[in-house]
Design a protein around this motif. Sequence first.
Motif, PDB file in Angstrom:
ATOM      1  N   ARG A  37       0.807  -1.228   0.000  1.00 51.26           N
ATOM      2  CA  ARG A  37       0.000   0.000   0.000  1.00 51.26           C
ATOM      3  C   ARG A  37       0.837   1.274   0.000  1.00 51.26           C
ATOM      4  O   ARG A  37       0.325   2.342  -0.322  1.00 51.26           O
ATOM      5  N   ASP A  38       2.095   1.183   0.406  1.00 52.37           N
ATOM      6  CA  ASP A  38       2.941   2.366   0.443  1.00 52.37           C
ATOM      7  C   ASP A  38       4.390   1.940   0.254  1.00 52.37           C
ATOM      8  O   ASP A  38       4.704   0.754   0.096  1.00 52.37           O
ATOM      9  N   GLU A  39       5.280   2.933   0.291  1.00 52.94           N
ATOM     10  CA  GLU A  39       6.686   2.641   0.039  1.00 52.94           C
ATOM     11  C   GLU A  39       7.270   1.709   1.090  1.00 52.94           C
ATOM     12  O   GLU A  39       8.060   0.811   0.767  1.00 52.94           O
ATOM     13  N   THR A  40       6.881   1.869   2.342  1.00 54.06           N
ATOM     14  CA  THR A  40       7.417   1.025   3.401  1.00 54.06           C
ATOM     15  C   THR A  40       7.063  -0.438   3.169  1.00 54.06           C
ATOM     16  O   THR A  40       7.920  -1.331   3.314  1.00 54.06           O
ATOM     17  N   GLU A  41       5.827  -0.703   2.778  1.00 53.96           N
ATOM     18  CA  GLU A  41       5.433  -2.088   2.525  1.00 53.96           C
ATOM     19  C   GLU A  41       6.121  -2.646   1.277  1.00 53.96           C
ATOM     20  O   GLU A  41       6.434  -3.836   1.229  1.00 53.96           O
ATOM     21  N   ARG A  42       6.349  -1.784   0.281  1.00 52.87           N
ATOM     22  CA  ARG A  42       7.091  -2.260  -0.881  1.00 52.87           C
ATOM     23  C   ARG A  42       8.519  -2.634  -0.487  1.00 52.87           C
ATOM     24  O   ARG A  42       9.067  -3.629  -0.979  1.00 52.87           O
ATOM     25  N   ARG A  43       9.095  -1.856   0.412  1.00 51.76           N
ATOM     26  CA  ARG A  43      10.444  -2.192   0.881  1.00 51.76           C
ATOM     27  C   ARG A  43      10.449  -3.500   1.674  1.00 51.76           C
ATOM     28  O   ARG A  43      11.392  -4.295   1.572  1.00 51.76           O
ATOM     29  N   VAL A  44       9.403  -3.726   2.436  1.00 48.98           N
ATOM     30  CA  VAL A  44       9.307  -4.992   3.165  1.00 48.98           C
ATOM     31  C   VAL A  44       9.291  -6.169   2.186  1.00 48.98           C
ATOM     32  O   VAL A  44      10.020  -7.153   2.357  1.00 48.98           O
ATOM     33  N   LEU A  45       8.453  -6.070   1.157  1.00 50.59           N
ATOM     34  CA  LEU A  45       8.362  -7.161   0.183  1.00 50.59           C
ATOM     35  C   LEU A  45       9.686  -7.372  -0.541  1.00 50.59           C
ATOM     36  O   LEU A  45      10.143  -8.511  -0.707  1.00 50.59           O
ATOM     37  N   ILE A  46      10.302  -6.286  -0.973  1.00 43.36           N
ATOM     38  CA  ILE A  46      11.579  -6.416  -1.674  1.00 43.36           C
ATOM     39  C   ILE A  46      12.641  -7.008  -0.765  1.00 43.36           C
ATOM     40  O   ILE A  46      13.456  -7.840  -1.185  1.00 43.36           O
ATOM     41  N   ASN A  47      12.616  -6.616   0.507  1.00 43.64           N
ATOM     42  CA  ASN A  47      13.608  -7.141   1.453  1.00 43.64           C
ATOM     43  C   ASN A  47      13.434  -8.630   1.737  1.00 43.64           C
ATOM     44  O   ASN A  47      14.392  -9.295   2.153  1.00 43.64           O
ATOM     45  N   THR A  48      12.231  -9.166   1.535  1.00 48.89           N
ATOM     46  CA  THR A  48      12.046 -10.607   1.758  1.00 48.89           C
ATOM     47  C   THR A  48      12.865 -11.438   0.775  1.00 48.89           C
ATOM     48  O   THR A  48      13.250 -12.571   1.084  1.00 48.89           O
ATOM     49  N   ILE A  49      13.114 -10.892  -0.414  1.00 47.95           N
ATOM     50  CA  ILE A  49      13.908 -11.636  -1.411  1.00 47.95           C
ATOM     51  C   ILE A  49      15.275 -11.001  -1.632  1.00 47.95           C
ATOM     52  O   ILE A  49      16.071 -11.525  -2.420  1.00 47.95           O
ATOM     53  N   GLY A  50      15.551  -9.891  -0.955  1.00 42.05           N
ATOM     54  CA  GLY A  50      16.807  -9.180  -1.163  1.00 42.05           C
ATOM     55  C   GLY A  50      18.055 -10.037  -1.058  1.00 42.05           C
ATOM     56  O   GLY A  50      18.944  -9.949  -1.921  1.00 42.05           O
TER      57      GLY A  50
END
Length: 335
Positions: A37-50
């Motif tokens: 829903r926002d940039e923070t959640e996008r960062r969370v998702l990206i960090n799961t596979i980072g």
Amino acid sequence: MHLHDVWFVLIAVLWTGYFFLEGFDFGIGVLTKLLARDETERRVLINTIGPVWDGNEVWLLTAGGATFAAFPDWYATLFSGFYLPLLVILVCLIVRGVAFEYRAKRDDERWKRNWEHAIFYASVLPAFLWGVAFANIVRGVPIDAAKNFTGGVLDLFSPYALLGGAVTFTLFTFHGAVFAALKTLGDIRERARRTAGRLGLLTAVLASAFLAWTQVHSGNPRSLGALAVAVAALIVALLCNRSGREGWAFALSGVTIAAAVATLFLALFPDVMPSSTNPAWSLTVSNASSSPYTLRIMTWVAGIATPMVIAYQAWTYWVFRKRIGTHHIPGPAHH
């Protein structure tokens, strides 16, 4: 069993590993737009596979290299006939990798938004085109007596191939949603579970239709058994996801992918690329393979190196096994 049969199985295993691992990678990329829903959640998702996305792509390089070495005629016909779709996939993988690394290089909203668009579209296209490619490999394409592809790009986008693309896209996105539920905390975890439930139902309908079509066209009792496993695993994965057992749901979504790939390869064997022009001109495990000496050398190398690679990658996933949430993401002052 001949060595070319062994290498057909090994290549199927490599593609299974790639789709299992890169599948949830693609799914996470798609979910950065559908779930976050926002940039923070996008960062969370990206960090799961980072920590793992680049290692997952090693399976693609290995599968391609193994195909080139074990079945050079298959590799030549495949990459010449499917040149444009495979080029699009390659460009997407390059752009996607750059986007992961460059997104946070500047503290500028437009910069981040553009790279997030790149992650999304560079995940959507490969997730769809891999299904198109494998559907064509199984169903057959125009190949002449000299093992040359004689069709055009539009020949690759038949209704069956488009359905195959839709299946891989929805299956990978479902796989990614289950992975997101497994790796996150808080509200995003609950929404990932709900998203996985909806995607799983759509995937079940599309996958059942595609695999049934495959079975009717070129199936056999072995591929029918794999098809049954794929459908059953997907149903149980949905039930586990609904009850909040994300670990089991993720494992079973992986079994679904593995069984679906097994269905395709079992339906394909002993061909590696059927000819829709004349079945006698089809590429098979025997007429498209390398020499027995080459296959023996490859077998020794694979027997030593493959367990080491799998062990290292398993250790990587174990190290980065913990869940993350929005509270783990630093604010703008710490970015």
